[in-house]
Design a protein around this motif. Sequence first.
Motif, PDB file in Angstrom:
ATOM      1  N   ILE A  61      31.421 -48.266 -14.495  1.00  0.00           N
ATOM      2  CA  ILE A  61      31.293 -48.767 -15.871  1.00  0.00           C
ATOM      3  C   ILE A  61      32.530 -48.443 -16.690  1.00  0.00           C
ATOM      4  O   ILE A  61      33.298 -47.539 -16.360  1.00  0.00           O
ATOM      5  CB  ILE A  61      30.035 -48.209 -16.557  1.00  0.00           C
ATOM      6  N   THR A  65      26.537 -47.473 -23.655  1.00  0.00           N
ATOM      7  CA  THR A  65      25.957 -47.990 -24.892  1.00  0.00           C
ATOM      8  C   THR A  65      24.654 -47.266 -25.202  1.00  0.00           C
ATOM      9  O   THR A  65      23.737 -47.244 -24.370  1.00  0.00           O
ATOM     10  CB  THR A  65      25.674 -49.502 -24.781  1.00  0.00           C
ATOM     11  N   ARG A 111      32.410 -53.516 -18.532  1.00  0.00           N
ATOM     12  CA  ARG A 111      31.216 -53.212 -17.768  1.00  0.00           C
ATOM     13  C   ARG A 111      30.437 -52.114 -18.492  1.00  0.00           C
ATOM     14  O   ARG A 111      30.979 -51.038 -18.754  1.00  0.00           O
ATOM     15  CB  ARG A 111      31.576 -52.775 -16.346  1.00  0.00           C
ATOM     16  N   VAL A 112      29.186 -52.409 -18.797  1.00  0.00           N
ATOM     17  CA  VAL A 112      28.413 -51.583 -19.736  1.00  0.00           C
ATOM     18  C   VAL A 112      27.176 -50.992 -19.062  1.00  0.00           C
ATOM     19  O   VAL A 112      26.478 -51.672 -18.310  1.00  0.00           O
ATOM     20  CB  VAL A 112      27.973 -52.441 -20.943  1.00  0.00           C
ATOM     21  N   VAL A 114      23.667 -49.414 -20.457  1.00  0.00           N
ATOM     22  CA  VAL A 114      22.826 -49.205 -21.637  1.00  0.00           C
ATOM     23  C   VAL A 114      21.887 -48.030 -21.346  1.00  0.00           C
ATOM     24  O   VAL A 114      21.206 -48.010 -20.316  1.00  0.00           O
ATOM     25  CB  VAL A 114      22.008 -50.471 -21.978  1.00  0.00           C
ATOM     26  N   ILE A 129      20.511 -55.122 -24.553  1.00  0.00           N
ATOM     27  CA  ILE A 129      21.227 -55.847 -23.499  1.00  0.00           C
ATOM     28  C   ILE A 129      21.674 -57.219 -23.993  1.00  0.00           C
ATOM     29  O   ILE A 129      22.823 -57.628 -23.800  1.00  0.00           O
ATOM     30  CB  ILE A 129      20.323 -55.994 -22.256  1.00  0.00           C
ATOM     31  N   VAL A 132      24.535 -56.873 -26.531  1.00  0.00           N
ATOM     32  CA  VAL A 132      25.791 -56.546 -25.843  1.00  0.00           C
ATOM     33  C   VAL A 132      26.358 -57.782 -25.153  1.00  0.00           C
ATOM     34  O   VAL A 132      27.560 -58.068 -25.232  1.00  0.00           O
ATOM     35  CB  VAL A 132      25.577 -55.398 -24.829  1.00  0.00           C
ATOM     36  N   ARG A 133      25.505 -58.544 -24.496  1.00  0.00           N
ATOM     37  CA  ARG A 133      25.956 -59.773 -23.835  1.00  0.00           C
ATOM     38  C   ARG A 133      26.506 -60.766 -24.855  1.00  0.00           C
ATOM     39  O   ARG A 133      27.527 -61.422 -24.610  1.00  0.00           O
ATOM     40  CB  ARG A 133      24.800 -60.394 -23.059  1.00  0.00           C
ATOM     41  N   ASP A 138      29.520 -56.978 -20.304  1.00  0.00           N
ATOM     42  CA  ASP A 138      28.875 -57.256 -19.020  1.00  0.00           C
ATOM     43  C   ASP A 138      27.971 -56.073 -18.679  1.00  0.00           C
ATOM     44  O   ASP A 138      28.433 -55.041 -18.173  1.00  0.00           O
ATOM     45  CB  ASP A 138      29.949 -57.442 -17.938  1.00  0.00           C
ATOM     46  N   VAL A 139      26.680 -56.208 -18.981  1.00  0.00           N
ATOM     47  CA  VAL A 139      25.740 -55.102 -18.730  1.00  0.00           C
ATOM     48  C   VAL A 139      25.442 -55.046 -17.239  1.00  0.00           C
ATOM     49  O   VAL A 139      24.873 -55.981 -16.669  1.00  0.00           O
ATOM     50  CB  VAL A 139      24.434 -55.284 -19.531  1.00  0.00           C
ATOM     51  N   ALA A 142      20.942 -50.552 -16.740  1.00  0.00           N
ATOM     52  CA  ALA A 142      20.217 -49.904 -17.828  1.00  0.00           C
ATOM     53  C   ALA A 142      19.549 -48.671 -17.246  1.00  0.00           C
ATOM     54  O   ALA A 142      18.933 -48.741 -16.173  1.00  0.00           O
ATOM     55  CB  ALA A 142      19.172 -50.844 -18.428  1.00  0.00           C
ATOM     56  N   ILE A 161      19.177 -57.313 -14.513  1.00  0.00           N
ATOM     57  CA  ILE A 161      19.919 -56.066 -14.700  1.00  0.00           C
ATOM     58  C   ILE A 161      19.354 -54.984 -13.788  1.00  0.00           C
ATOM     59  O   ILE A 161      18.134 -54.814 -13.688  1.00  0.00           O
ATOM     60  CB  ILE A 161      19.816 -55.584 -16.173  1.00  0.00           C
TER      61      ILE A 161
END
Length: 203
Positions: A61, A65, A111-112, A114, A129, A132-133, A138-139, A142, A161
Amino acid sequence: MLNEELIIDLYRVGAIKFGRFKLTSGIESPFYIDLRLAITYPGIYKRLVKLMAESLSAFNIDVVTGIETASIPWASMIAYELNKGIVYVRKEVKEHGTAKLIEGDLKTGMRVAVIDDVITTGNSIIRAIRIVRDHGGDVVVAAVFIDREQGGLNAIRREGINAFALFSVIDMIDVLVNNGLVSNELRNSVIEYLVKNRVSTGA
């Protein structure tokens, strides 16, 4: 076992409670998970952060977030542990300044991960999500510390996800039962509650 000790410590500081509690959904629950208490205890806080950081290290990542407000202390320390940046999603657009829903410098294509503390329906994470998108992130995963096992992780997975929890509530209660801290009767009442109150959708 280290994780058993951590679960017992969470119970002893009151982060895992049993009784009668009204949730934000209006449903009454026989247990309550309050990880806001855990951040007051450095030994517990550090161990949870380290476990989560280790679990996230495989996802490559760029940024962590958090979600206003409960998960911000967790996301901050996880990002620090991973040497990554942090952004967070607001509950609503602030009416002054830049009127942002996301605070921090989220760039397109990042690249995230959450992060939240506890998951029930998954609604708040799914909202984060999608925000953020919408802002170009790019999640890729999670992650939560504790899954109440009421369908939230599956709801997130239906968004395409990866989603995981460090602990499930039943696994935690089993540790407490095995260590003589709560009764089998209480465990059975929690399972009965979960069966009756499992959500079918997180959207």
